[in-house]
Design a protein around this motif. Structure first.
Motif, short mmCIF file in Angstrom:
data_model
loop_
_atom_site.label_atom_id
_atom_site.label_comp_id
_atom_site.label_asym_id
_atom_site.label_seq_id
_atom_site.Cartn_x
_atom_site.Cartn_y
_atom_site.Cartn_z
N ALA A 139 0.83 -1.21 0.00
CA ALA A 139 0.00 0.00 0.00
C ALA A 139 0.86 1.26 0.00
N LEU A 140 1.86 1.29 0.86
CA LEU A 140 2.74 2.46 0.93
C LEU A 140 3.52 2.65 -0.36
N ALA A 141 4.00 1.56 -0.94
CA ALA A 141 4.77 1.66 -2.16
C ALA A 141 3.92 2.16 -3.32
N LEU A 142 2.71 1.64 -3.45
CA LEU A 142 1.85 2.05 -4.56
C LEU A 142 1.44 3.51 -4.45
N VAL A 143 1.11 3.96 -3.25
CA VAL A 143 0.74 5.37 -3.08
C VAL A 143 1.91 6.27 -3.46
N ALA A 144 3.12 5.86 -3.09
CA ALA A 144 4.31 6.66 -3.44
C ALA A 144 4.57 6.65 -4.94
#
Length: 204
Positions: free
Chosen positions: A24-29
């Motif tokens: 989730a964090l990687a995709l948002v970034a």
């Protein structure tokens, strides 16, 4: 003798949960909050999307929990603002660290997404404030209270307003992105907040 011990389902769930956090964090970034989907998070984490829906009601809820986990890891044992006896130095140290965090893409994207989503989703906004913002602000309140008790601040201050003098302008500049966030800016905020802007009135 063959070991027939059953797999530890709790350990497997913990691995899956952290894989979902990271995804989730990687995709948002990488692609932004609007283009991040539950399906994308599931594919990135290597889990079925039903696993995510079983644990969270929305992608915003996934992101909030992932961010809280990330913030908790970064904080480690540092749960209080240091108290060296020099309030200005202590506040500058913490505000500088906050500037670094705000300028870090790993934090910037998720924080902006959660702040924006909290405006249209009051329940999420309340969780964001309760679980992330208020605990951070209480760190400032406790440090300011200690300074007040030590005689370093005027007695009877409204500590909530006092702490907002530090974090409010920082957040305002971060939200607008019109001017850079720097350590010098953080230091100046502390100096202005602690010592004021006006010259001393003339003595009679």
């Amino acid at each position: 003798m063959t070991d027939t011990k059953a797999p530890d389902s709790s350990r497997r769930s913990d691995r899956s949960r952290h894989a979902i956090y990271e995804a989730a964090l990687a995709l948002v970034a990488e692609v932004g909050y609007a283009r991040t989907t539950i399906e994308g998070i599931a594919a990135r984490a290597g889990v079925g999307k039903q696993t995510i829906y079983r644990w969270w009601p929305s992608k915003a809820a996934v992101l909030l929990e992932a961010y809280l986990d990330l913030a908790g890891q970064a904080a480690g044992d540092e749960t209080e603002i240091p108290d060296t006896g020099d309030l200005a130095a202590d506040l500058k140290l913490v505000l500088r660290a906050t500037v670094d965090e705000m300028n870090n893409p790993a934090y910037d994207g998720p924080t902006r997404a959660l702040a924006a989503e909290g405006v249209v989703d009051p329940a999420l906004g309340a969780q964001f404030v309760e679980k992330l913002l208020d605990p951070s602000l209480q760190l400032y309140a406790r440090r300011l209270r200690a300074a007040e008790e030590a005689g370093g601040l005027r007695p009877g201050l409204d500590l909530r307003i006092a702490l907002e003098l530090f974090v409010g302008p920082l957040t305002h500049r971060w939200l607008l992105r019109t001017l850079p966030l720097t350590h010098d800016y953080a230091d100046t905020l502390v100096d202005y907040a602690l010592h004021g802007l006006a010259t001393e009135p003339p003595r009679s």
